[in-house]
Write a protein that holds these residues in place. Structure first.
Motif, PDB file in Angstrom:
ATOM      1  N   ALA A   1     -12.448   0.524  -7.650  1.00  0.00           N
ATOM      2  CA  ALA A   1     -11.112   0.631  -8.227  1.00  0.00           C
ATOM      3  C   ALA A   1     -10.212  -0.322  -7.478  1.00  0.00           C
ATOM      4  CB  ALA A   1     -10.575   2.048  -8.114  1.00  0.00           C
ATOM      5  N   LEU A   2      -9.334  -0.965  -8.176  1.00  0.00           N
ATOM      6  CA  LEU A   2      -8.357  -1.857  -7.575  1.00  0.00           C
ATOM      7  C   LEU A   2      -6.979  -1.341  -7.945  1.00  0.00           C
ATOM      8  CD1 LEU A   2      -7.712  -4.507  -6.081  1.00  0.00           C
ATOM      9  CD2 LEU A   2      -7.818  -5.661  -8.287  1.00  0.00           C
ATOM     10  N   ILE A   3      -6.258  -0.845  -6.942  1.00  0.00           N
ATOM     11  CA  ILE A   3      -4.916  -0.328  -7.156  1.00  0.00           C
ATOM     12  C   ILE A   3      -3.929  -1.418  -6.787  1.00  0.00           C
ATOM     13  CG2 ILE A   3      -3.243   1.458  -6.538  1.00  0.00           C
ATOM     14  CD1 ILE A   3      -5.588   3.219  -5.684  1.00  0.00           C
ATOM     15  N   ASP A   4      -3.167  -1.872  -7.758  1.00  0.00           N
ATOM     16  CA  ASP A   4      -2.192  -2.938  -7.531  1.00  0.00           C
ATOM     17  C   ASP A   4      -0.829  -2.417  -7.975  1.00  0.00           C
ATOM     18  OD1 ASP A   4      -0.820  -5.228  -7.141  1.00  0.00           O
ATOM     19  OD2 ASP A   4      -2.046  -6.487  -8.439  1.00  0.00           O
ATOM     20  N   GLY A   5      -0.043  -1.969  -7.007  1.00  0.00           N
ATOM     21  CA  GLY A   5       1.230  -1.338  -7.342  1.00  0.00           C
ATOM     22  C   GLY A   5       0.980   0.000  -8.006  1.00  0.00           C
ATOM     23  N   THR A   6       1.393   0.136  -9.256  1.00  0.00           N
ATOM     24  CA  THR A   6       1.199   1.402  -9.971  1.00  0.00           C
ATOM     25  C   THR A   6       0.058   1.335 -10.977  1.00  0.00           C
ATOM     26  OG1 THR A   6       2.827   0.754 -11.632  1.00  0.00           O
ATOM     27  CG2 THR A   6       3.623   2.029  -9.744  1.00  0.00           C
ATOM     28  N   SER A   7      -0.608   0.201 -11.082  1.00  0.00           N
ATOM     29  CA  SER A   7      -1.705   0.063 -12.045  1.00  0.00           C
ATOM     30  C   SER A   7      -3.050   0.171 -11.350  1.00  0.00           C
ATOM     31  CB  SER A   7      -1.601  -1.269 -12.787  1.00  0.00           C
ATOM     32  OG  SER A   7      -1.776  -2.349 -11.888  1.00  0.00           O
TER      33      SER A   7
ATOM     34  N   ILE B   1     -10.352  -5.621 -13.707  1.00  0.00           N
ATOM     35  CA  ILE B   1     -10.821  -6.239 -12.485  1.00  0.00           C
ATOM     36  C   ILE B   1     -10.795  -7.754 -12.676  1.00  0.00           C
ATOM     37  CG2 ILE B   1     -12.782  -6.505 -10.931  1.00  0.00           C
ATOM     38  CD1 ILE B   1     -11.495  -3.759 -10.781  1.00  0.00           C
ATOM     39  N   PRO B   2     -10.148  -8.483 -11.762  1.00  0.00           N
ATOM     40  CA  PRO B   2     -10.125  -9.942 -11.889  1.00  0.00           C
ATOM     41  C   PRO B   2     -11.537 -10.517 -11.958  1.00  0.00           C
ATOM     42  CG  PRO B   2      -8.534  -9.221 -10.257  1.00  0.00           C
ATOM     43  CD  PRO B   2      -9.345  -8.011 -10.618  1.00  0.00           C
TER      44      PRO B   2
ATOM     45  N   MET C   1      -6.542   2.074  -2.408  1.00  0.00           N
ATOM     46  CA  MET C   1      -6.188   0.924  -1.596  1.00  0.00           C
ATOM     47  C   MET C   1      -5.240   0.031  -2.377  1.00  0.00           C
ATOM     48  SD  MET C   1      -8.722  -1.810   0.128  1.00  0.00           S
ATOM     49  CE  MET C   1      -8.113  -2.998   1.266  1.00  0.00           C
ATOM     50  N   GLU C   2      -4.218  -0.435  -1.722  1.00  0.00           N
ATOM     51  CA  GLU C   2      -3.229  -1.266  -2.402  1.00  0.00           C
ATOM     52  C   GLU C   2      -3.385  -2.711  -1.954  1.00  0.00           C
ATOM     53  OE1 GLU C   2       1.573  -1.503  -3.112  1.00  0.00           O
ATOM     54  OE2 GLU C   2       0.733  -0.182  -1.610  1.00  0.00           O
ATOM     55  N   PHE C   3      -3.506  -3.614  -2.926  1.00  0.00           N
ATOM     56  CA  PHE C   3      -3.518  -5.028  -2.626  1.00  0.00           C
ATOM     57  C   PHE C   3      -2.175  -5.584  -3.059  1.00  0.00           C
ATOM     58  CE2 PHE C   3      -7.956  -3.919  -3.385  1.00  0.00           C
ATOM     59  CZ  PHE C   3      -8.495  -4.317  -2.189  1.00  0.00           C
ATOM     60  N   TYR C   4      -1.547  -6.373  -2.221  1.00  0.00           N
ATOM     61  CA  TYR C   4      -0.236  -6.898  -2.530  1.00  0.00           C
ATOM     62  C   TYR C   4      -0.344  -7.946  -3.623  1.00  0.00           C
ATOM     63  CZ  TYR C   4       0.845  -4.482   1.716  1.00  0.00           C
ATOM     64  OH  TYR C   4       0.966  -3.510   2.671  1.00  0.00           O
ATOM     65  N   ASN C   5       0.761  -8.190  -4.343  1.00  0.00           N
ATOM     66  CA  ASN C   5       0.765  -9.198  -5.394  1.00  0.00           C
ATOM     67  C   ASN C   5       0.554 -10.563  -4.749  1.00  0.00           C
ATOM     68  OD1 ASN C   5       1.286  -7.364  -7.420  1.00  0.00           O
ATOM     69  ND2 ASN C   5       3.491  -7.423  -7.059  1.00  0.00           N
ATOM     70  N   ARG C   6      -0.588 -11.132  -5.003  1.00  0.00           N
ATOM     71  CA  ARG C   6      -0.943 -12.374  -4.356  1.00  0.00           C
ATOM     72  C   ARG C   6      -2.117 -12.977  -5.098  1.00  0.00           C
ATOM     73  NH1 ARG C   6      -3.384 -10.469   1.362  1.00  0.00           N
ATOM     74  NH2 ARG C   6      -3.955 -12.652   1.492  1.00  0.00           N
ATOM     75  N   ASN C   7      -2.372 -14.250  -4.879  1.00  0.00           N
ATOM     76  CA  ASN C   7      -3.560 -14.877  -5.423  1.00  0.00           C
ATOM     77  C   ASN C   7      -4.725 -14.559  -4.504  1.00  0.00           C
ATOM     78  OD1 ASN C   7      -2.201 -16.149  -7.578  1.00  0.00           O
ATOM     79  ND2 ASN C   7      -1.520 -17.808  -6.208  1.00  0.00           N
ATOM     80  N   TYR C   8      -5.869 -14.234  -5.056  1.00  0.00           N
ATOM     81  CA  TYR C   8      -7.014 -13.833  -4.258  1.00  0.00           C
ATOM     82  C   TYR C   8      -7.796 -15.063  -3.796  1.00  0.00           C
ATOM     83  CZ  TYR C   8      -6.117  -9.189  -6.101  1.00  0.00           C
ATOM     84  OH  TYR C   8      -5.531  -7.992  -6.438  1.00  0.00           O
TER      85      TYR C   8
END
Length: 320
Positions: free
Chosen positions: A59-65, A36-37, A1-8
């Motif tokens: 797992a947290l997929i953020d872009g390529t990380s 993980i934040p 799952m991809e989360f966009y670059n943003r503040n949670y």
């Protein structure tokens, strides 16, 4: 799952945790500089306590990380820690695999989402207000077919190899609850019908199709379909009186396309990475080629072929 670059925000974190708890998304175990934040970690721990959850992995997929973390044990009262290889029954998250199978056949020009299901299964027709009525494949995918949630009671426990066809045949000339396309109502039978469609079009047993066309190409070597074994399995649990209780899911073979994929961290990250990040086999269609986003449920999310999409279309997840 991809989360966009943003503040949670707090709402985002709650949605992420809802996704994690029900999908039991886990990680590949690869080295990563990401983490993980802290705000997510705190909410996971709190949610596990409130929900009496013995263990989970995320797992947290953020872009390529990829950031990952495992929590707890595989069985209440046990001492076997959750790892990246622990297998989970992912329940209704199976629908994302069934939708992918349908989209794959669509891209191969073997089916058309806007054709009636009777085009491919001639005897499967419905009624609305007593009159003959047709339902499109797209309407099944979006849970706007007219079949309501009460149809779940019509799915019998069965181990018969022909249980899927037997279940779908129960809906021949079935009276629909509402006019197809009128509104959204989640009903597992929609995806059981789609699983049978895949079986009819491909000529393969639905489980074999998933293995040959999705699991193997993605090298999801631990992922299974059907009734779980006992090796390296996390025990299912449900809330009990002041404590979680083990739960053994009954066998409803006719309902396998809606809820019987078994997977682990390593494989689910491959699935998410390939389908969301890299666009394997045109999987972007599951997110962008969803047709009508106007059908909303009470949580203001659109259902997009096995995924739910936030009303602002910048956040999507698989509910279990």
């Amino acid at each position: 799952m991809e989360f966009y670059n943003r503040n949670y925000s707090e709402r985002d974190v709650k949605r992420i945790i809802l996704f994690i708890i029900f999908l039991l998304i886990v990680t590949s175990g690869r080295a990563s500089s990401s983490k993980i934040p802290d705000e997510i970690d705190k909410v996971v721990i709190k949610a596990m306590d409130q929900g009496m959850i013995p263990g989970l992995s995320l797992a947290l997929i953020d872009g390529t990380s990829v950031a990952y973390k495992n929590y707890g044990v595989s069985q209440k009262g046990g001492n076997v820690r959750i790892t990246s290889e622990t297998l989970f029954e992912i329940g209704s998250c199976t629908k994302s695999f069934t939708a992918l199978a349908v989209m794959k056949l669509t891209m191969e020009k073997k089916i058309d989402l806007d054709q009636y299901v009777s085009t491919y299964i001639p005897w499967l027709r419905f009624k609305f207000n007593g009159n003959p009525y047709e339902v499109t494949l797209r309407q099944f995918l979006q849970h706007t077919s007219g079949l309501g949630k009460e149809t779940l009671a019509l799915i019998p426990a069965s181990t018969d190899e022909k249980a899927l066809e037997q279940l779908v045949r129960k809906f021949e000339n079935y009276e629909l609850k509402f006019q197809p396309g009128e509104r959204f109502e989640y009903a597992s039978i929609n995806y059981d019908i789609l699983g049978f469609l895949v079986q009819c079009i491909s000529g393969e047993n639905f489980g074999d199709y998933l293995k040959n066309q999705i699991f193997y190409p993605l090298q999801m070597t631990s992922t299974q379909f059907g009734i779980p074994g006992t090796f390296n399995m996390a025990k299912g649990h449900k809330p009990g009186f002041f404590k979680a209780k083990e739960f053994l899911a009954p066998e409803y073979r006719g309902n396998w396309p809606s809820g019987y994929v078994i997977s682990n961290t390593e494989d689910m990250v491959k699935f998410l990475g390939a389908t969301i990040v890299t666009g394997w086999t045109g999987i972007d269609s599951l997110i962008t080629f969803t047709g009508d986003f106007s059908y909303t449920n009470t949580f203001e999310d659109r259902y997009a072929y096995g995924w739910k999409v936030h009303a602002k279309k910048d956040f999507f997840f698989i509910p279990g």
